[in-house]
Design an enzyme around this catalytic site. Sequence first.
Site, short mmCIF file in Angstrom:
data_model
loop_
_atom_site.label_atom_id
_atom_site.label_comp_id
_atom_site.label_asym_id
_atom_site.label_seq_id
_atom_site.Cartn_x
_atom_site.Cartn_y
_atom_site.Cartn_z
N CYS A 2 10.12 37.11 6.43
CA CYS A 2 10.76 37.31 6.92
C CYS A 2 11.62 38.26 7.33
O CYS A 2 11.49 39.48 6.20
CB CYS A 2 11.83 36.62 7.34
N ARG A 27 5.21 42.21 4.45
CA ARG A 27 5.96 41.63 3.70
C ARG A 27 5.44 39.69 3.52
O ARG A 27 5.64 38.78 2.78
CB ARG A 27 7.89 42.04 3.95
N TRP A 75 8.30 33.67 8.04
CA TRP A 75 7.87 33.23 7.35
C TRP A 75 8.67 32.26 7.07
O TRP A 75 9.10 32.00 6.60
CB TRP A 75 7.62 34.22 6.25
N ASN A 100 17.09 35.93 8.82
CA ASN A 100 16.64 35.40 7.57
C ASN A 100 17.12 34.98 6.50
O ASN A 100 18.42 34.90 6.39
CB ASN A 100 16.42 36.92 6.93
N GLY A 101 15.95 33.81 5.48
CA GLY A 101 17.17 33.21 4.23
C GLY A 101 16.93 31.91 5.16
O GLY A 101 16.29 31.11 5.84
N GLU A 483 -3.10 38.79 -15.00
CA GLU A 483 -2.66 39.76 -14.25
C GLU A 483 -3.62 39.33 -13.34
O GLU A 483 -4.44 39.34 -11.68
CB GLU A 483 -2.05 40.68 -14.11
N LYS A 487 -4.42 38.38 -9.56
CA LYS A 487 -5.08 38.76 -8.71
C LYS A 487 -5.84 38.53 -7.72
O LYS A 487 -5.82 38.45 -6.78
CB LYS A 487 -5.29 40.63 -9.65
N GLU A 490 -5.41 35.52 -6.12
CA GLU A 490 -4.28 36.11 -4.84
C GLU A 490 -4.92 36.20 -3.68
O GLU A 490 -5.06 35.73 -2.49
CB GLU A 490 -3.46 36.70 -5.13
N HIS A 506 -8.89 24.28 -27.27
CA HIS A 506 -7.68 23.38 -27.10
C HIS A 506 -8.51 22.84 -25.73
O HIS A 506 -7.70 22.48 -25.39
CB HIS A 506 -6.49 24.23 -27.87
N LYS A 606 5.35 39.52 0.68
CA LYS A 606 5.57 40.53 -0.15
C LYS A 606 6.58 40.36 -1.29
O LYS A 606 7.15 40.75 -2.36
CB LYS A 606 5.38 41.90 0.57
C1 G6P Z 1 6.07 37.59 -4.55
C2 G6P Z 1 4.77 38.86 -4.09
C3 G6P Z 1 4.23 39.08 -5.80
C4 G6P Z 1 5.40 39.86 -6.56
C5 G6P Z 1 6.29 38.21 -6.47
C6 G6P Z 1 7.48 38.84 -7.08
O1 G6P Z 1 5.01 36.68 -4.94
O2 G6P Z 1 3.73 38.04 -3.12
O3 G6P Z 1 2.94 40.44 -5.79
O4 G6P Z 1 5.00 40.05 -7.63
O5 G6P Z 1 7.15 37.90 -5.39
O6 G6P Z 1 8.39 40.10 -6.47
P1 G6P Z 1 9.17 41.10 -6.64
O7 G6P Z 1 9.25 41.75 -5.89
O8 G6P Z 1 10.60 40.10 -8.11
O9 G6P Z 1 8.20 41.55 -8.34
#
Ligand code: G6P
Length: 611
Positions: A2, A27, A75, A100-101, A483, A487, A490, A506, A606
């Site tokens: 949010c 975000r 969100w 927010n929250g 990672e 990616k 995502e 395994h 984000k």
């Molecule tokens: C969200 C984002 C990710 C990020 C994660 C942790 O899931 O989409 O890209 O890695 O949060 O965020 P931070 O700001 O704590 O690195």
Amino acid sequence: MCGIVGAIAQTDVTPLLIEGLRRLEYRGYDSTGIALSDGHGGLALRRAVGKVTRLQDKLASAPCAGVLGVAHSRWATHGGVTEANAHPHVSGGRIALIHNGIIENYVELKAELSAQGYVFASETDTEVVAHLIHAEVTKGLDLTAAVQQAVRRLKGAYAIVVFDAQQPDRICVARIASPLVIGLGENANYVASDVQALLPVTRRFHFLEEGDVADVRREGVTIYDAQGRRVQRKLHESSLSADAVERGEFAHYMLKEIYEQPRAIADTLSERIVGDHVLQAAFGPMAAEILPAVQSVHIVACGTSYHAGLVARYYLEQGTRIPCTVEVASEYRYRDPVVLPGTLFLAISQSGETADTLAALREAKRLGYLATGAICNVPESSLVREADLVLMTRAGPEVGVASTKAFTTQLAALGLLGLAIAQAQLQDRRRIALFARQMLQVPEMVEHTLKLDGQIREWAKHFADKHHALFLGRGPSYPIALEGALKLKEISYIHAEAYPAGELKHGPLALVDDDMPVIAVAPNNALLEKLKSNLQEVRARGGKLFVFADPNTGLEEADGVEVITMPEHIEALQAPLVYTIPLQLLAYHVAVLKGTDVDQPRNLAKSVTVE
Ligand code: G6P
């Protein structure tokens, strides 16, 4: 996650609020809304499901204006993605509130307010706050006092921004555990959940502290602490550039941010390595006392930052001989961990506002660690303000939801941490100097690796019609494989998994057939021969291999084996940073071919500031 923007000025604030929402789009959100005071007791409300442009369409067909207003991007947490659940929420035709929250005790409060006759128009937890404040103002309290009364009843995390159309001289705000800034203007003042929203109008900010309530008027701002005492909060001048979030000639922010990595990594290393020496002071004033005493490190993070932590374990254990454990924050915070003496707690977070990571840091503070530390990209964040040791990554604002430059700069910062501990503990100086020099070579290596873009774009064509992909690596390349898989899933929505290649037999080998592309990361290190055997296992089952290999691995293209050779030999310390680049590019090009929303993938945010 949010986003909040609010303003009180002399002219119509609508364009500024919409621009603020646009600047917070990165975000992630699913609906938006705006409320404006008409200055004479009335208010206008517009809300829309979807992107900010949908709200703009509504404003175009039903225009409204005001010198005081609040806007929000939501969100969904409590209640589906509907217009009725979008913020602002209005009570009694006069209170307009954005939040927010999460309000944890909203069920009890809702029952109580319903009994008083309040009718709920949404399924959100937020709406109770609007009614609570309404109940207070109708008792005759001014808005600030009403907010102070109402927040006493709330349990949970919140940043709240509210106005009363019948008191159109102010906006009131309150926060606990959710970020909120006040921006100071000329004959105008602003509020937002993130400075990014306000950079076109101001660079002067107050960051509210836990429990603060503020009365924001056009002529000035009054801040009260949790006990209701008037307080001064420090004034910060932001040095962020307002156009740091523009994407220029790049088709997507993610691509721009991938290409920014040589500069971002160089910035993160610069002024921290001088000659062959790591500057301890870069970690803050307490570093000289803490670093010599570190006997082990406990890393906690989420998402991509967690993967950075997994790489750091190799840096700290193999490089510095310091035991290191790594854990996801959402598990750590409820696990009641046992803390060994001399352990440094280290939180890694791009945003510094991830709810689970922050909660873990706060939990750690109770548990008797040697000290707490943070690796973070946002100087004004809660994490940075609360940790003892801080090393800032200098990636600059990252807009693409899928993290790229924040990750590689975290790796650079974690490399620096390993070196700083080794140095503070008087380990072999020549080895430290060698590693420091190798780190400084990384930005150029990344620059060279970006030139593989064309070849990787060709490879992407093999993936766009697939439903699954498997990523393999060994040692520190395993977190890089993780990672790479993250990616791809995502942004292209292809199911991708990563395995340490030795685990293939395994379980995952059962999945391998000619429809399952297998991507391998193959630096020339002690595990290379073992990795080659693992790749044979894949080939023997008809799996198609895509290998990113060191020039000296002897891995060659063959039927069912595609190889992209890295531009140069890359040392063990450098490999995690450099091999990340082709995996980012691969995910990017596959997503572009599939036509997904690269910068704002579905269902993701984000910065996840709720649990
Ligand atoms: C969200 C984002 C990710 C990020 C994660 C942790 O899931 O989409 O890209 O890695 O949060 O965020 P931070 O700001 O704590 O690195």
